[in-house]
Motif scaffolding. Structure first.
Motif, PDB file in Angstrom:
ATOM      1  N   MET A   1       0.948  -1.194  -0.002  1.00  0.00           N
ATOM      2  CA  MET A   1      -0.153  -0.120  -0.064  1.00  0.00           C
ATOM      3  C   MET A   1       0.855   1.259  -0.034  1.00  0.00           C
ATOM      4  SD  MET A   1      -3.200  -0.923  -0.074  1.00  0.00           S
ATOM      5  CE  MET A   1      -4.166  -2.417   0.286  1.00  0.00           C
ATOM      6  N   SER A   2       0.205   2.273  -0.587  1.00  0.00           N
ATOM      7  CA  SER A   2       1.093   3.474  -0.543  1.00  0.00           C
ATOM      8  C   SER A   2       0.237   4.602  -0.439  1.00  0.00           C
ATOM      9  CB  SER A   2       1.610   3.666  -2.081  1.00  0.00           C
ATOM     10  OG  SER A   2       2.344   5.163  -1.985  1.00  0.00           O
ATOM     11  N   ALA A   3       0.492   5.451   0.716  1.00  0.00           N
ATOM     12  CA  ALA A   3      -0.159   6.819   0.771  1.00  0.00           C
ATOM     13  C   ALA A   3      -0.348   7.658  -0.334  1.00  0.00           C
ATOM     14  CB  ALA A   3       0.387   7.509   2.051  1.00  0.00           C
ATOM     15  N   LEU A   4      -1.329   8.458  -0.766  1.00  0.00           N
ATOM     16  CA  LEU A   4      -1.573   9.069  -1.846  1.00  0.00           C
ATOM     17  C   LEU A   4      -0.686  10.501  -1.494  1.00  0.00           C
ATOM     18  CD1 LEU A   4      -3.259   9.409  -4.490  1.00  0.00           C
ATOM     19  CD2 LEU A   4      -4.814  11.120  -3.075  1.00  0.00           C
ATOM     20  N   PRO A   5       0.301  10.875  -2.444  1.00  0.00           N
ATOM     21  CA  PRO A   5       0.867  12.099  -2.250  1.00  0.00           C
ATOM     22  C   PRO A   5       0.268  13.090  -2.514  1.00  0.00           C
ATOM     23  CG  PRO A   5       1.480  11.037  -4.544  1.00  0.00           C
ATOM     24  CD  PRO A   5       0.725   9.948  -3.630  1.00  0.00           C
ATOM     25  N   LYS A   6       0.631  13.975  -1.885  1.00  0.00           N
ATOM     26  CA  LYS A   6      -0.029  15.543  -1.946  1.00  0.00           C
ATOM     27  C   LYS A   6       0.561  16.117  -3.532  1.00  0.00           C
ATOM     28  CE  LYS A   6      -0.911  16.573   2.718  1.00  0.00           C
ATOM     29  NZ  LYS A   6      -0.747  17.593   3.878  1.00  0.00           N
ATOM     30  N   THR A   7      -0.439  16.595  -4.197  1.00  0.00           N
ATOM     31  CA  THR A   7      -0.038  17.091  -5.440  1.00  0.00           C
ATOM     32  C   THR A   7       0.042  18.716  -5.298  1.00  0.00           C
ATOM     33  OG1 THR A   7      -2.379  17.442  -6.206  1.00  0.00           O
ATOM     34  CG2 THR A   7      -1.109  15.611  -7.074  1.00  0.00           C
ATOM     35  N   THR A   8       0.960  19.639  -5.667  1.00  0.00           N
ATOM     36  CA  THR A   8       1.003  20.815  -5.626  1.00  0.00           C
ATOM     37  C   THR A   8       0.280  21.598  -6.725  1.00  0.00           C
ATOM     38  OG1 THR A   8       2.963  21.190  -7.135  1.00  0.00           O
ATOM     39  CG2 THR A   8       3.514  20.276  -5.033  1.00  0.00           C
ATOM     40  N   SER A   9       0.004  23.079  -6.272  1.00  0.00           N
ATOM     41  CA  SER A   9      -0.579  23.847  -7.163  1.00  0.00           C
ATOM     42  C   SER A   9      -0.075  23.987  -8.650  1.00  0.00           C
ATOM     43  CB  SER A   9      -0.824  25.020  -6.604  1.00  0.00           C
ATOM     44  OG  SER A   9       0.332  25.849  -6.219  1.00  0.00           O
ATOM     45  N   THR A  10       1.284  23.590  -8.715  1.00  0.00           N
ATOM     46  CA  THR A  10       2.082  23.805 -10.057  1.00  0.00           C
ATOM     47  C   THR A  10       1.859  22.416 -10.794  1.00  0.00           C
ATOM     48  OG1 THR A  10       4.065  23.135  -8.850  1.00  0.00           O
ATOM     49  CG2 THR A  10       3.645  25.160  -8.849  1.00  0.00           C
ATOM     50  N   ALA A  11       1.171  21.561 -10.360  1.00  0.00           N
ATOM     51  CA  ALA A  11       1.111  20.268 -10.985  1.00  0.00           C
ATOM     52  C   ALA A  11       0.426  20.456 -12.358  1.00  0.00           C
ATOM     53  CB  ALA A  11       0.343  19.294 -10.187  1.00  0.00           C
ATOM     54  N   GLN A  12       0.807  20.228 -13.412  1.00  0.00           N
ATOM     55  CA  GLN A  12       0.200  20.463 -14.781  1.00  0.00           C
ATOM     56  C   GLN A  12      -0.885  19.307 -14.651  1.00  0.00           C
ATOM     57  OE1 GLN A  12       2.963  19.927 -18.039  1.00  0.00           O
ATOM     58  NE2 GLN A  12       4.679  20.519 -16.839  1.00  0.00           N
ATOM     59  N   HIS A  13      -2.185  19.795 -15.370  1.00  0.00           N
ATOM     60  CA  HIS A  13      -3.112  18.782 -15.562  1.00  0.00           C
ATOM     61  C   HIS A  13      -3.528  18.683 -16.899  1.00  0.00           C
ATOM     62  CE1 HIS A  13      -6.909  16.561 -14.821  1.00  0.00           C
ATOM     63  NE2 HIS A  13      -7.380  17.427 -15.681  1.00  0.00           N
ATOM     64  N   HIS A  14      -3.736  17.380 -17.341  1.00  0.00           N
ATOM     65  CA  HIS A  14      -4.112  17.007 -18.823  1.00  0.00           C
ATOM     66  C   HIS A  14      -5.358  16.085 -18.558  1.00  0.00           C
ATOM     67  CE1 HIS A  14      -0.724  19.276 -20.461  1.00  0.00           C
ATOM     68  NE2 HIS A  14      -0.203  18.716 -19.719  1.00  0.00           N
ATOM     69  N   ARG A  15      -6.072  16.038 -19.888  1.00  0.00           N
ATOM     70  CA  ARG A  15      -7.273  15.100 -19.758  1.00  0.00           C
ATOM     71  C   ARG A  15      -6.551  13.783 -19.938  1.00  0.00           C
ATOM     72  NH1 ARG A  15     -11.691  12.977 -24.026  1.00  0.00           N
ATOM     73  NH2 ARG A  15     -13.094  12.058 -22.353  1.00  0.00           N
ATOM     74  N   VAL A  16      -5.532  13.449 -20.811  1.00  0.00           N
ATOM     75  CA  VAL A  16      -5.043  12.167 -21.034  1.00  0.00           C
ATOM     76  C   VAL A  16      -3.410  12.482 -20.697  1.00  0.00           C
ATOM     77  CG1 VAL A  16      -4.902  10.559 -22.503  1.00  0.00           C
ATOM     78  CG2 VAL A  16      -6.897  11.592 -22.432  1.00  0.00           C
ATOM     79  N   ILE A  17      -2.776  11.423 -20.283  1.00  0.00           N
ATOM     80  CA  ILE A  17      -1.348  11.484 -20.375  1.00  0.00           C
ATOM     81  C   ILE A  17      -1.098   9.933 -20.884  1.00  0.00           C
ATOM     82  CG2 ILE A  17       0.710  11.047 -18.933  1.00  0.00           C
ATOM     83  CD1 ILE A  17      -0.172  13.405 -17.196  1.00  0.00           C
ATOM     84  N   ILE A  18      -0.276   9.871 -21.802  1.00  0.00           N
ATOM     85  CA  ILE A  18       0.242   8.763 -22.555  1.00  0.00           C
ATOM     86  C   ILE A  18       1.655   8.547 -21.953  1.00  0.00           C
ATOM     87  CG2 ILE A  18       0.417   7.620 -24.720  1.00  0.00           C
ATOM     88  CD1 ILE A  18      -1.565   9.633 -26.043  1.00  0.00           C
ATOM     89  N   ILE A  19       2.043   7.298 -21.750  1.00  0.00           N
ATOM     90  CA  ILE A  19       3.378   6.740 -21.544  1.00  0.00           C
ATOM     91  C   ILE A  19       3.976   5.859 -22.691  1.00  0.00           C
ATOM     92  CG2 ILE A  19       4.780   5.646 -19.832  1.00  0.00           C
ATOM     93  CD1 ILE A  19       2.500   5.691 -17.693  1.00  0.00           C
TER      94      ILE A  19
END
Length: 519
Positions: A1-19
């Motif tokens: 299990m892993s705790a959910l990391p806090k995202t900063t206000s500077t995080a880029q948001h996109h509808r889709v991220i492809i790897i």
């Protein structure tokens, strides 16, 4: 299990991220852009486009599926120079596709995903890369290939070797093999391509073979300028060739997945190939497998056996005991002195995702969900990991045809999911665990009688823990395309947008129908 990391206000948001920017990731990006979706990025750990066909660049690297089929259906290439394209041409093809379809501005090169966590409250993925940058995405599509993480053998003393040592995927082109005593460990698809290329350069080549592969002649030839001109001026001729190749390769399913006894024909062909290329009876015996053709990956080559027959090559079938600072000791106690060790030991195909990378509902690592081997619904979605789609996922691999066909089928399925999410204001889709289990039980039942399961061999197709074939699709590729043609909403748990409640897909589906009727 892993705790959910806090995202900063500077995080880029996109509808889709492809790897990834191999055939899978790049194909997904192209189709998104074609549908008018521009709010996406592609995260790529390398410095350029190509995926497997960028990182694998050893001498002789080429595809073992015909060029006309090992390419996007929507982007035929009339300029292939050979029936089986060499690695530089395939890489160039993918780079050209990225340029033509305007994908490069969306790609973040030299960026590796470090971890991604599902944010239950906001119905999105929180992602961090190895540089510490943060991103969020409504949907993540993985195009991480199964043939991208090198597999190294566990051999005592490897760290003591004082010579040069590298894997075929990490070929040292600046290191000259001329006059060297070289050990090649492994006789898989990569080795049979690079061994003939280096045999004439080295002083001695000691090939350490655990299990010989079945090898058929490679029906390769140059594609003439006249043929290339014909394909350019009359594209229908190239489509016809693609269709003919596809039909021919699909016919092989009968022997692979329906009646392995039909492999007797291929066995005779392969044995004739050995006899025609190798005159030494002892060498013939060494390279002749004792398992059914097709149980392991069938390889194709016109020069491998010829290379093994040369005076400076020794095929060693005695097991390796350990590696010393100046060579390899086999289990009979003999020291084989070498200057260089090259690993042709393949990839970690049955463990496509590293641990501590993907965390779904409740912070559960996907590796924990896959303790009996990777499994997914239609090879694409995994219960407990909403809005996460895997291209080239479990049981989508092929032993007989082109993976690009399977990739395009999965892309269509993902596009269907995105379309339904838009139309019905859905925030999250998570395949039901019972449905996923039923699907995989059906797949497991279908694989039981296939040559991969009954061919009396140990292969990387079979997961070492469960003993199940978690890698290959056990049937015709057109049947997989039928399965993925339409997105089946009823198989999923649905979280509606702007609500915290999760509803069944049946309820959402019935509500949508009622709304349509009232309208």
């Amino acid at each position: 299990m892993s705790a959910l990391p806090k995202t900063t206000s500077t995080a880029q948001h996109h509808r889709v991220i492809i790897i990834g920017t191999g055939f899978a990731g790049l194909g997904m990006a192209i189709k998104l852009k074609e549908q008018g979706e521009n709010d996406f990025i592609v995260i790529e750990k390398e410095s350029g486009v190509g995926g497997t066909w960028r990182v694998n660049h050893y001498p002789g690297c080429a595809c073992d599926v015909q060029s006309h089929l090992y390419s996007y259906s929507f982007e035929p290439n009339p300029n292939w120079t050979r029936m089986f394209a060499p690695q530089p041409e395939i890489r160039g093809y993918l780079e050209g596709c990225a340029q033509k379809y305007g994908i490069n501005p969306h790609i973040r090169f030299d960026t590796a995903v470090q971890a991604m966590h599902w944010d239950e409250q906001n119905c999105r993925w929180n992602i961090t890369d190895h540089n510490g940058n943060a991103y969020t995405a409504d949907v993540v599509v993985s195009g991480m290939g199964g043939l991208s993480t090198p597999a190294y053998p566990t051999i005592k003393g490897l760290d003591t070797f004082k010579g040069k040592m590298f894997h075929s995927q990490q070929w040292e082109h600046d290191y000259s093999l001329a006059g060297k005593k070289v050990a090649v460990i492994g006789t898989g698809a990569s080795a049979i391509q690079f061994v003939p290329q280096i045999q004439g350069q080295v002083k001695e080549l000691k090939l350490f073979q655990r299990t010989p592969p079945w090898i058929l002649p490679k029906p390769d030839r140059e594609i003439t300028k006249a043929e290339q001109l014909l394909f350019k001026r009359l594209p229908g001729t190239q489509r016809a060739m693609r269709a003919a190749i596809y039909t021919m390769l699909e016919s092989r399913v009968a022997a692979f997945a329906i009646n392995p006894k039909l492999m007797a024909f291929a066995k005779r062909w392969a044995l004739n190939h050995i006899r025609s290329e190798i005159k030494d009876p002892e060498l013939r015996k060494k390279v002749t497998p004792d398992y059914t053709v097709g149980c392991k990956r069938i390889l194709i080559s016109n020069d491998y056996y010829r290379a093994l027959s040369q005076q400076n090559v020794d095929v060693i079938t005695t097991g390796i005991q350990e590696v010393t600072e100046n060579g390899v000791i086999t289990s009979d106690g003999k020291l084989h002195e070498v200057d260089t060790i090259i690993f042709g030991t393949g990839f970690k195909a049955t463990d496509p995702v590293p641990a501590n990378m993907i965390f779904g509902r409740g912070g559960k690592d996907i590796i924990e969900s896959w303790d009996q081997g990777p499994q997914a619904y239609k090879g694409t979605t995994v219960a407990g990991y909403p809005n996460f789609y895997i291209l080239m996922g479990p049981n989508t691999g092929l032993g007989h045809s082109s993976m690009v066909y399977m990739i395009e089928s999965q892309i269509e399925y993902v596009l269907g999911a995105l379309s339904i999410m838009d139309k019905r204001k859905i925030a999250a889709l998570d395949v039901k665990e019972a449905i996923q289990n039923d699907y995989n039980n059906q797949i497991d039942a279908k694989t039981q009688g296939t040559v991969w399961n009954v061919g009396s061999c140990n292969s990387w197709y079979i997961h070492p823990v469960s003993g199940k074939n978690t890698t290959l699709w056990p049937g015709y590729t057109w049947k997989f395309r039928q399965q993925t043609k339409n997105f089946d909403l009823k198989a999923y748990r649905v979280t509606q947008r702007n609500t915290a409640s999760t509803v069944s897909a049946e309820t959402a589906f019935e509500s949508a129908l009622a709304s349509s009727a009232n309208a």
